[in-house]
Write a protein that holds these residues in place. Structure first.
Motif, PDB file in Angstrom:
ATOM      1  N   GLU A 113       5.943  15.801 -12.966  1.00 21.17           N
ATOM      2  CA  GLU A 113       6.713  15.507 -11.756  1.00 21.17           C
ATOM      3  C   GLU A 113       5.794  15.131 -10.598  1.00 21.17           C
ATOM      4  OE1 GLU A 113      10.010  17.699  -8.851  1.00 21.17           O
ATOM      5  OE2 GLU A 113       8.926  18.819 -10.397  1.00 21.17           O
ATOM      6  N   GLU A 114       4.721  15.889 -10.422  1.00 24.95           N
ATOM      7  CA  GLU A 114       3.772  15.566  -9.354  1.00 24.95           C
ATOM      8  C   GLU A 114       3.133  14.198  -9.569  1.00 24.95           C
ATOM      9  OE1 GLU A 114       0.993  18.718  -9.262  1.00 24.95           O
ATOM     10  OE2 GLU A 114       2.426  20.223  -8.514  1.00 24.95           O
ATOM     11  N   LYS A 115       2.806  13.888 -10.810  1.00 19.44           N
ATOM     12  CA  LYS A 115       2.194  12.594 -11.094  1.00 19.44           C
ATOM     13  C   LYS A 115       3.168  11.452 -10.792  1.00 19.44           C
ATOM     14  CE  LYS A 115      -0.216  10.043 -14.755  1.00 19.44           C
ATOM     15  NZ  LYS A 115       0.589   8.816 -14.578  1.00 19.44           N
ATOM     16  N   ALA A 116       4.437  11.632 -11.174  1.00 21.72           N
ATOM     17  CA  ALA A 116       5.428  10.589 -10.896  1.00 21.72           C
ATOM     18  C   ALA A 116       5.626  10.404  -9.394  1.00 21.72           C
ATOM     19  CB  ALA A 116       6.751  10.944 -11.572  1.00 21.72           C
ATOM     20  N   ASN A 169       3.441  11.102  -7.037  1.00 20.81           N
ATOM     21  CA  ASN A 169       2.230  10.483  -6.487  1.00 20.81           C
ATOM     22  C   ASN A 169       2.178   8.989  -6.789  1.00 20.81           C
ATOM     23  OD1 ASN A 169       1.344  12.959  -5.487  1.00 20.81           O
ATOM     24  ND2 ASN A 169       0.234  13.455  -7.372  1.00 20.81           N
ATOM     25  N   ASP A 170       2.614   8.616  -7.998  1.00 18.71           N
ATOM     26  CA  ASP A 170       2.640   7.188  -8.332  1.00 18.71           C
ATOM     27  C   ASP A 170       3.609   6.426  -7.435  1.00 18.71           C
ATOM     28  OD1 ASP A 170       0.797   7.670 -10.299  1.00 18.71           O
ATOM     29  OD2 ASP A 170       2.269   7.774 -11.932  1.00 18.71           O
ATOM     30  N   ILE A 171       4.756   7.045  -7.160  1.00 23.10           N
ATOM     31  CA  ILE A 171       5.730   6.382  -6.286  1.00 23.10           C
ATOM     32  C   ILE A 171       5.174   6.241  -4.876  1.00 23.10           C
ATOM     33  CG2 ILE A 171       8.001   6.620  -5.230  1.00 23.10           C
ATOM     34  CD1 ILE A 171       8.947   7.951  -7.801  1.00 23.10           C
ATOM     35  N   HIS A 172       4.549   7.309  -4.376  1.00 27.91           N
ATOM     36  CA  HIS A 172       3.974   7.245  -3.029  1.00 27.91           C
ATOM     37  C   HIS A 172       2.837   6.228  -2.961  1.00 27.91           C
ATOM     38  CE1 HIS A 172       6.321  10.376  -1.156  1.00 27.91           C
ATOM     39  NE2 HIS A 172       6.026  11.245  -2.116  1.00 27.91           N
ATOM     40  N   SER A 181       2.522   3.572  -4.817  1.00 30.90           N
ATOM     41  CA  SER A 181       3.112   2.226  -4.863  1.00 30.90           C
ATOM     42  C   SER A 181       3.698   1.837  -3.513  1.00 30.90           C
ATOM     43  CB  SER A 181       4.197   2.170  -5.942  1.00 30.90           C
ATOM     44  OG  SER A 181       3.650   2.456  -7.215  1.00 30.90           O
ATOM     45  N   LEU A 182       4.347   2.800  -2.856  1.00 33.05           N
ATOM     46  CA  LEU A 182       4.913   2.495  -1.538  1.00 33.05           C
ATOM     47  C   LEU A 182       3.820   2.284  -0.495  1.00 33.05           C
ATOM     48  CD1 LEU A 182       7.926   4.999  -1.455  1.00 33.05           C
ATOM     49  CD2 LEU A 182       7.998   2.530  -1.833  1.00 33.05           C
ATOM     50  N   ASP A 183       2.722   3.046  -0.610  1.00 29.42           N
ATOM     51  CA  ASP A 183       1.633   2.873   0.355  1.00 29.42           C
ATOM     52  C   ASP A 183       0.925   1.535   0.188  1.00 29.42           C
ATOM     53  OD1 ASP A 183       2.218   5.348   1.378  1.00 29.42           O
ATOM     54  OD2 ASP A 183       0.699   6.398   0.173  1.00 29.42           O
ATOM     55  N   GLN A 184       0.853   1.055  -1.060  1.00 32.73           N
ATOM     56  CA  GLN A 184       0.185  -0.223  -1.293  1.00 32.73           C
ATOM     57  C   GLN A 184       1.015  -1.414  -0.837  1.00 32.73           C
ATOM     58  OE1 GLN A 184      -0.818  -0.329  -5.439  1.00 32.73           O
ATOM     59  NE2 GLN A 184      -2.338   1.331  -5.279  1.00 32.73           N
ATOM     60  N   MET A 185       2.304  -1.196  -0.640  1.00 31.05           N
ATOM     61  CA  MET A 185       3.154  -2.289  -0.159  1.00 31.05           C
ATOM     62  C   MET A 185       2.953  -2.460   1.342  1.00 31.05           C
ATOM     63  SD  MET A 185       6.726  -1.630  -2.211  1.00 31.05           S
ATOM     64  CE  MET A 185       6.785  -1.633  -3.991  1.00 31.05           C
ATOM     65  N   ARG A 186       2.531  -3.617   1.714  1.00 29.98           N
ATOM     66  CA  ARG A 186       2.327  -3.931   3.121  1.00 29.98           C
ATOM     67  C   ARG A 186       3.168  -5.155   3.476  1.00 29.98           C
ATOM     68  NH1 ARG A 186       0.679   0.367   2.928  1.00 29.98           N
ATOM     69  NH2 ARG A 186      -1.344   1.230   3.553  1.00 29.98           N
ATOM     70  N   PRO A 187       3.874  -5.097   4.570  1.00 30.01           N
ATOM     71  CA  PRO A 187       4.680  -6.273   4.957  1.00 30.01           C
ATOM     72  C   PRO A 187       3.794  -7.454   5.336  1.00 30.01           C
ATOM     73  CG  PRO A 187       4.690  -4.619   6.691  1.00 30.01           C
ATOM     74  CD  PRO A 187       3.992  -3.990   5.521  1.00 30.01           C
ATOM     75  N   ASN A 188       4.237  -8.620   4.919  1.00 29.96           N
ATOM     76  CA  ASN A 188       3.484  -9.829   5.254  1.00 29.96           C
ATOM     77  C   ASN A 188       3.566 -10.144   6.743  1.00 29.96           C
ATOM     78  OD1 ASN A 188       2.807 -10.174   2.541  1.00 29.96           O
ATOM     79  ND2 ASN A 188       4.721 -11.294   2.135  1.00 29.96           N
ATOM     80  N   ILE A 191      10.231  -4.570   2.756  1.00 27.41           N
ATOM     81  CA  ILE A 191       9.267  -3.468   2.808  1.00 27.41           C
ATOM     82  C   ILE A 191       9.718  -2.419   3.808  1.00 27.41           C
ATOM     83  CG2 ILE A 191       6.871  -2.866   3.203  1.00 27.41           C
ATOM     84  CD1 ILE A 191       7.357  -4.550   0.728  1.00 27.41           C
ATOM     85  N   PHE A 192      10.197  -2.873   4.973  1.00 31.75           N
ATOM     86  CA  PHE A 192      10.669  -1.908   5.964  1.00 31.75           C
ATOM     87  C   PHE A 192      11.890  -1.148   5.453  1.00 31.75           C
ATOM     88  CE2 PHE A 192       8.472  -5.116   8.604  1.00 31.75           C
ATOM     89  CZ  PHE A 192       7.542  -4.282   9.206  1.00 31.75           C
ATOM     90  N   SER A 193      12.724  -1.798   4.673  1.00 30.37           N
ATOM     91  CA  SER A 193      13.893  -1.112   4.111  1.00 30.37           C
ATOM     92  C   SER A 193      13.465  -0.025   3.132  1.00 30.37           C
ATOM     93  CB  SER A 193      14.805  -2.124   3.416  1.00 30.37           C
ATOM     94  OG  SER A 193      15.276  -3.091   4.335  1.00 30.37           O
ATOM     95  N   LEU A 194      12.446  -0.307   2.317  1.00 26.10           N
ATOM     96  CA  LEU A 194      11.952   0.709   1.388  1.00 26.10           C
ATOM     97  C   LEU A 194      11.358   1.897   2.126  1.00 26.10           C
ATOM     98  CD1 LEU A 194      10.267  -1.447  -1.418  1.00 26.10           C
ATOM     99  CD2 LEU A 194      12.345  -0.080  -1.603  1.00 26.10           C
ATOM    100  N   GLN A 195      10.607   1.637   3.177  1.00 20.72           N
ATOM    101  CA  GLN A 195      10.022   2.731   3.944  1.00 20.72           C
ATOM    102  C   GLN A 195      11.098   3.573   4.629  1.00 20.72           C
ATOM    103  OE1 GLN A 195       7.248   0.800   6.549  1.00 20.72           O
ATOM    104  NE2 GLN A 195       5.733   0.408   4.927  1.00 20.72           N
ATOM    105  N   ASP A 196      12.102   2.903   5.174  1.00 23.07           N
ATOM    106  CA  ASP A 196      13.204   3.653   5.785  1.00 23.07           C
ATOM    107  C   ASP A 196      13.959   4.471   4.742  1.00 23.07           C
ATOM    108  OD1 ASP A 196      12.493   2.537   8.175  1.00 23.07           O
ATOM    109  OD2 ASP A 196      13.994   0.921   8.076  1.00 23.07           O
ATOM    110  N   TYR A 197      14.120   3.895   3.557  1.00 16.41           N
ATOM    111  CA  TYR A 197      14.822   4.622   2.495  1.00 16.41           C
ATOM    112  C   TYR A 197      14.015   5.834   2.033  1.00 16.41           C
ATOM    113  CZ  TYR A 197      17.499   5.420  -1.774  1.00 16.41           C
ATOM    114  OH  TYR A 197      18.271   5.984  -2.754  1.00 16.41           O
ATOM    115  N   GLU A 198      12.698   5.719   2.032  1.00 17.27           N
ATOM    116  CA  GLU A 198      11.853   6.863   1.674  1.00 17.27           C
ATOM    117  C   GLU A 198      12.025   7.995   2.676  1.00 17.27           C
ATOM    118  OE1 GLU A 198       7.130   7.954   0.963  1.00 17.27           O
ATOM    119  OE2 GLU A 198       7.731   6.009   1.787  1.00 17.27           O
TER     120      GLU A 198
END
Length: 405
Positions: free
Chosen positions: A112-115, A117-120, A122-129, A136-143
């Motif tokens: 569970e921790e690994k999953a 961490n992988d999700i976090h 992946s979200l951290d590596q996403m940067r808006p152009n 990207i902003f929608s994903l961050q707000d959803y998080e």
């Protein structure tokens, strides 16, 4: 008292004719005085005999009752011993199940921790152009929304149970330390609070189960099942003739035709094997005839009891019978057999696909090497006319070597 019994016979001439002297001696019976006395005494006593005493039925009944009571006590001891042995065996099995779960629980927590961490990550590596990249902003707000919702859920469900547990532990500690007796009304309030929390947890579990079913139905409606059933390899490129071979400028048409025929033969051979394996998989569904939930629970239980656990087979069978009380042992074994056969067929399907891809690549490399060699030989023979015959013979030998493969 001595007397003899005199028997008088009236002898007639006819009787003498029938009875001879030997028959007469056999017929005459002598009686002694002792026999008469015994007969007189027996007639005096009647049918009973003075040698036998009258039966004491009350004493015999007491003996029978004592034996029956002793037998019942022995039966109770045997039954008590059986119950104790059964309880001991049950405690031993439950202890072994707890050991398996204590080993499985940390593994699930790490997964569970690994999953997460992988999700976090992946979200951290996403940067808006740019500022207009709303996805990207929608994903961050959803998080952030999910984190707030999780905290609200924890405060509404987990926190009351923790508070109730701490309160009960405190009350039990006071009772054991001071030996005080609480008022009946106070205990009634505690019981009501426990029942209220239990009902609340049941409602929450029911809502979560309904959300789980709705989410599962939504995922199934996406049509991803065919990707889970089929192989991960794309076979479309393997079934067709490579363009490098089909549109190559080979100076020898016989070599090119032979290579095309070789690719066709390779595809037909592997396609027949794959078709046979796919037909075997189509004999049953993904869940081997069970419901999806039951099959997933069955798979998870088998994954817990690995071969390195002592007596893993008996423990796994016992846990399956506890999880599926409506199914017999034979049905569980049959389902496991079907599932093993399905996994084996899927593994064979992956192996055959890998072999096909490997042989296809090897054949393509050899074909390209032959085309390169023949093209180089043709260019050399165009400049050196004296070596034209030898180069042609070398190419023919190359083609003959291909035919022998």
């Amino acid at each position: 008292m001595g007397c003899s019994l005199l028997l008088t016979f009236r002898v007639t001439p006819g009787t003498c004719a029938v009875m001879n002297a030997m028959d007469l001696n056999t017929f005459i019976t002598n009686y002694r005085a002792e026999d008469v006395e015994k007969l007189t005494l027996r007639m005096k006593n009647g049918l009973s005999s003075s040698k036998y005493k009258p039966a004491e039925y009350e004493r015999l009944q007491a003996i029978v009752d004592a034996k029956r009571l002793e037998s019942e006590l022995i039966g109770q001891k045997v039954q008590k011993t059986r119950c104790a042995a059964k309880a001991t065996k049950e405690r031993s099995i439950l202890r072994q199940h707890r050991q398996v779960w204590s080993r499985e629980c940390p593994r699930l927590q790490k997964a569970e921790e690994k999953a997460e961490n992988d999700i976090h990550d992946s979200l951290d590596q996403m940067r808006p152009n740019d500022i207009t990249d709303s996805a990207i902003f929608s994903l961050q707000d959803y998080e952030l929304f999910l984190e707030r919702e999780r905290e609200t859920f924890r405060m509404a469900t987990v926190e009351p149970v923790s508070q109730l547990r701490d309160d009960l532990c405190f009350r039990l500690g006071e009772i054991q330390q001071h030996q005080i007796t609480a008022q009946p009304t106070n205990w009634e309030q505690v019981i009501q609070q426990i029942n209220f929390v239990k009902d609340q947890q049941d409602d929450i579990i029911a809502k979560l189960h309904a959300e789980y079913l709705a989410l599962k139905e939504g995922i199934m409606s996406l049509g991803l099942e065919k990707y889970l059933i089929g192989t991960s390899d794309n076979l479309e490129n393997l079934e067709n003739i490579p363009e490098e071979v089909l549109y190559s400028d080979c100076p020898y048409s016989e070599l090119k035709d032979y290579l095309i025929q070789t690719f066709h033969s390779l595809s037909e051979r592997y396609q027949s094997r794959l078709q046979s394996l796919k037909e075997q998989l189509q004999r049953t569904d993904r869940f081997c005839g069970w419901s999806p939930d039951d099959h997933e629970r069955f798979q998870f239980t088998l994954s817990q009891y690995t071969h390195d656990i002592p007596n893993h087979r008996a423990l796994c069978t016992d846990m399956l019978q506890r999880l599926f009380p409506g199914k017999t042992r034979q049905e569980l074994m049959e389902h496991e057999r079907v599932w093993d056969w399905q996994r084996f067929t899927q593994a064979q399907l992956r192996v055959v696909t890998h072999q096909w891809r490997r042989d296809h690549e090897e054949l393509l490399l050899r074909a390209l090497g032959s085309f390169t060699e023949t093209a180089s030989t043709s260019r050399t023979s165009a400049h050196i006319s004296g070596r034209n015959c030898s180069s042609g013979g070398h190419s023919r030998r190359r083609w003959q070597s291909w035919r022998q493969l």
